[in-house]
Structure formats: C-alpha cells, structure tokens
Write a protein that holds these residues in place. Structure first.
Motif, PDB file in Angstrom:
ATOM      1  N   TYR A  86       1.007  -1.144  -0.112  1.00  0.00           N
ATOM      2  CA  TYR A  86       0.005  -0.300   0.375  1.00  0.00           C
ATOM      3  C   TYR A  86       0.667   1.178   0.129  1.00  0.00           C
ATOM      4  CZ  TYR A  86      -5.181  -2.108  -0.012  1.00  0.00           C
ATOM      5  OH  TYR A  86      -5.698  -2.789  -0.345  1.00  0.00           O
ATOM      6  N   SER A 116      -2.113   4.282   1.027  1.00  0.00           N
ATOM      7  CA  SER A 116      -2.900   4.691   2.261  1.00  0.00           C
ATOM      8  C   SER A 116      -3.837   6.158   2.244  1.00  0.00           C
ATOM      9  CB  SER A 116      -1.821   3.597   3.772  1.00  0.00           C
ATOM     10  OG  SER A 116      -0.927   4.756   3.379  1.00  0.00           O
ATOM     11  N   VAL A 130      -7.056   6.494   0.572  1.00  0.00           N
ATOM     12  CA  VAL A 130      -8.070   5.998   2.014  1.00  0.00           C
ATOM     13  C   VAL A 130      -8.075   6.354   2.917  1.00  0.00           C
ATOM     14  CG1 VAL A 130      -8.952   3.515   2.709  1.00  0.00           C
ATOM     15  CG2 VAL A 130      -7.212   3.144   1.196  1.00  0.00           C
ATOM     16  N   ARG A 177     -11.217   8.975   1.940  1.00  0.00           N
ATOM     17  CA  ARG A 177     -12.365   9.356   1.390  1.00  0.00           C
ATOM     18  C   ARG A 177     -12.943   8.844   2.565  1.00  0.00           C
ATOM     19  NH1 ARG A 177     -14.896   4.556   1.082  1.00  0.00           N
ATOM     20  NH2 ARG A 177     -13.493   3.159   1.343  1.00  0.00           N
ATOM     21  N   LEU A 207     -13.485   0.159   2.480  1.00  0.00           N
ATOM     22  CA  LEU A 207     -12.497  -0.469   1.028  1.00  0.00           C
ATOM     23  C   LEU A 207     -13.435  -0.919  -0.508  1.00  0.00           C
ATOM     24  CD1 LEU A 207      -9.300  -0.352   0.615  1.00  0.00           C
ATOM     25  CD2 LEU A 207      -9.343  -2.598   0.682  1.00  0.00           C
TER      26      LEU A 207
END
Length: 377
Positions: A298, A302, A305, A308, A376
């Motif tokens: 990742y 990350s 992520v 979001r 996810l």
C-alpha cells in the motif's frame, strides 16, 4: 485494597529492594540475571533443585536429579535436562508479558519428553487455569511469587551457609519485586490519566530511584491491552489476536498490541482491512488516535484511503469521546508517520475512567465491523 494501603505495601517493598545486594546486581540485565541465577542454582544443587522443579515434568518417576542446564538453546532461556530423560524448557519474562507468537515459536517441534514453563511476573491474559495450551503443548505458568516458594524449599536442603544467605536474599527480593508488580492493578472506575502521568500517583515516583518505573508503566499498559483483548475476544471469537508481529496478519482479523515509545506506554488495536492496510485505534499517554496504516503493497496510497474515509465519515470521528479539540486543528488533514500512516487524534479528557476508555475502543472496533464492507472500495 485502597490506594493508601497499596502505596504503603509498595513503599515497604521498595525499602526491601533498596537493601538487597542481589536486586542491585540485577538492574544491569534484569531477565538475564534471573535466568543466569537459576541456571547456577540448578547446576550447583542438582539433587535439591531436581526434587523441587521436577513437579513440572510429565514423568516424575526415576532419577529426577538435574543432569545439565543450557542457556539460550534455540533462543529458549533455560533448558534443563534430568537423569530420567525428561527436559524442562523455561521462558523467562521479567520486563514484559509474552506474546502468544513467542510461545508458539518455542513450542515448534516439541518432543514427548519435553516440558514447558513460562516464568513471569504476572499471568498473561491468554492463560487459562495457570496453563497455556498451544496445540499439543501445555505451558505451565510459574509466577515469580510462586518461584519464591520453590526457592525457599530448595534452600532448606542446602548446607552451605553463604549459599543459603544468597537464596534468602533472592527469595526476599523476588517476593518484594512481585508485590510491586502484582499490585499494578487498577479498577474500571480509576482515572485513565493515572496510566501515563507520573505526577498523578506516588507509585511511579517511588519506583524511579530503583530504575524500574519504566517496567511498571509498561506492564500497566500490557495489562490494559489484555483487558481489550478479553473484551473483544468475547464479542468476536476467533478473530482477535494479542500479537506483536505485523507478519502474517489475516484480512478481517483484529490485532491487539502494546509497547513503549518516547517513554510512554502505548496500546494499538488494528483491524486488517486488506493485506498491508490497517484501521487502527492507538492510545499513547493522553492521546487517542484513529489511524490508517499502510504497509506492504500500500505505501503512500494509504493516504487516499484515509482521505475517502474522512470525507464519508466512516472513520476519524471522535464524537463519542466528548473531547474539546481534535488534531490537526480545524480541517487540516492528517498527522502522519513516514508518509504511510495517517491519523487524527483527540486529547482524552482528564476525568475519563479506564472503563470509559475501554468503551471508546470497543465502540470504534464495533463501528469498523459494522461497516467493513463499505470501508475499502
């Protein structure tokens, strides 16, 4: 036991340790000192020791005199050989509680004539009825307070006055040492700030001159991690692990870990969202953090992520804690470690209790489990 009585008991234990030559000698290496001392005792007095420690063997018939003692064989602290063909492996933990992975590693390729003992200041949270079962291997948990009883028993058979006096000092030393750390308990109604703020209580201050205040704080956080592990294990059986290593973590599982950083105890609870990607609750001192941690596969992605999840209010939400301010202040994104771990945090109110902080952690993990399919995409 109320706080005043507990502090008096600890103060008496501190005075005993201050007068103990063996305690002073132990400060240089702690765990190594105890392992080396026991190895000396078992080799110097093989008959006397064998009669006492053979109770941990599966086979106690025949000649149970100690034949040989090895240090650090296959990274095991002590391996004791008996004349009847039995072996006793001792893993010694003074400065910390063990992780289950350590015992799993030492249990690999165990043979029928081998027996296993975990020597520890406190019983680990995954110990059941004084034992830990790992496959077909059973570890007996021996606390230092019980070791003192065995040392006294061995000492009654020793004629050498100098050696008897050394054993008497060692017995007194480990009894006092145990009393300090076994009293390292707390109630759910206690203030959580007592965990990390030395000025909040006199215990940490009393132990600092003995250079063991760090161990006291470390074990307190380990015990707190154990509480979290116990609560989450009941809610999510077969999904929760008390684990130090990042290797082999399974997607959809929860990992509880503990440690020290910048002289402060720390507890982390991580949900594995994908291989190498975790959602983590981390408590260090008075800081309560929600994190997205990226590892193998990742890296810097990350951050996307994290961004979001923040926008969609699936993570980085501290409304349940009631803190007055969130960090970074206003809406300035994230603090970060190494460009791959991103977090926001609040300062825990000074009045929150241990029970409340446990509730915060459980609530955050419950939220993850309830919305995991949306986290996810």
């Amino acid at each position: 036991m109320n706080v005043k009585t507990k502090n008096i008991q600890i103060e008496n234990s501190v005075k005993t340790l201050q007068t103990s030559p063996l305690f002073q000698l132990s400060l240089g290496s702690k765990e190594l000192f105890h392992s080396n001392f026991l190895a000396w005792l078992f080799e110097m007095y093989p008959q006397e020791s064998g009669r006492v420690i053979s109770r941990f063997l599966k086979k106690t018939t025949g000649d149970v005199e100690v034949n040989k003692v090895l240090r650090e064989l296959k990274n095991r602290d002590l391996t004791i050989y008996f004349n009847n063909g039995q072996e006793l492996v001792i893993e010694n933990k003074v400065k910390s509680l063990p992780y289950i992975e350590q015992l799993e590693l030492y249990s690999k390729d165990a043979e029928a004539h081998q027996n296993f003992v975990l020597l520890s200041l406190m019983r680990p949270p995954f110990s059941i009825d004084g034992t830990i079962k790992i496959g077909s291997v059973v570890w007996n948990v021996l606390t230092y307070s019980h070791l003192a009883v065995l040392i006294k028993e061995i000492g009654t058979s020793i004629q050498n006055e100098y050696h008897r006096s050394i054993l008497s000092d060692y017995e007194s030393f480990i009894i006092s040492f145990s009393e300090i750390f076994v009293s390292n308990t707390y109630g759910d109604g206690d203030l959580f700030s007592d965990f990390y703020d030395p000025s909040k209580g006199s215990v940490f201050q009393m132990l600092q001159p003995l250079r063991i205040g760090d161990i006291y704080q470390k074990l307190r956080y380990e015990a707190f991690a154990g509480r979290i592990y116990e609560i989450l294990t009941k809610k999510y059986p077969d999904l929760v692990y008390l684990s130090e290593s990042d290797e082999g973590r399974k997607v959809g599982s929860i990992y509880v870990s503990h440690g020290m950083s910048r002289a402060l105890g720390m507890v982390s609870v991580s949900y594995v969202l994908a291989k190498g990607l975790y959602l983590t609750v981390q408590i260090q001192g008075g800081s309560y953090r929600q994190m997205v941690q990226g590892y193998s596969g990742y890296g810097k992605t990350s951050r996307k992520v994290a961004e979001r999840l923040k926008v969609e209010r699936l993570w980085f939400d501290f409304d349940h804690i009631g803190a007055s301010e969130e960090y970074p202040r206003a809406d300035k994104g994230f603090n970060e470690y190494s460009g791959i771990d991103f977090y926001r945090s609040v300062k825990l109110p000074s009045i929150v209790t241990v029970e409340q902080v446990l509730g915060f952690v459980v609530r955050d993990i419950e939220r993850i489990m309830q919305s995991k399919d949306s986290l996810l995409i």
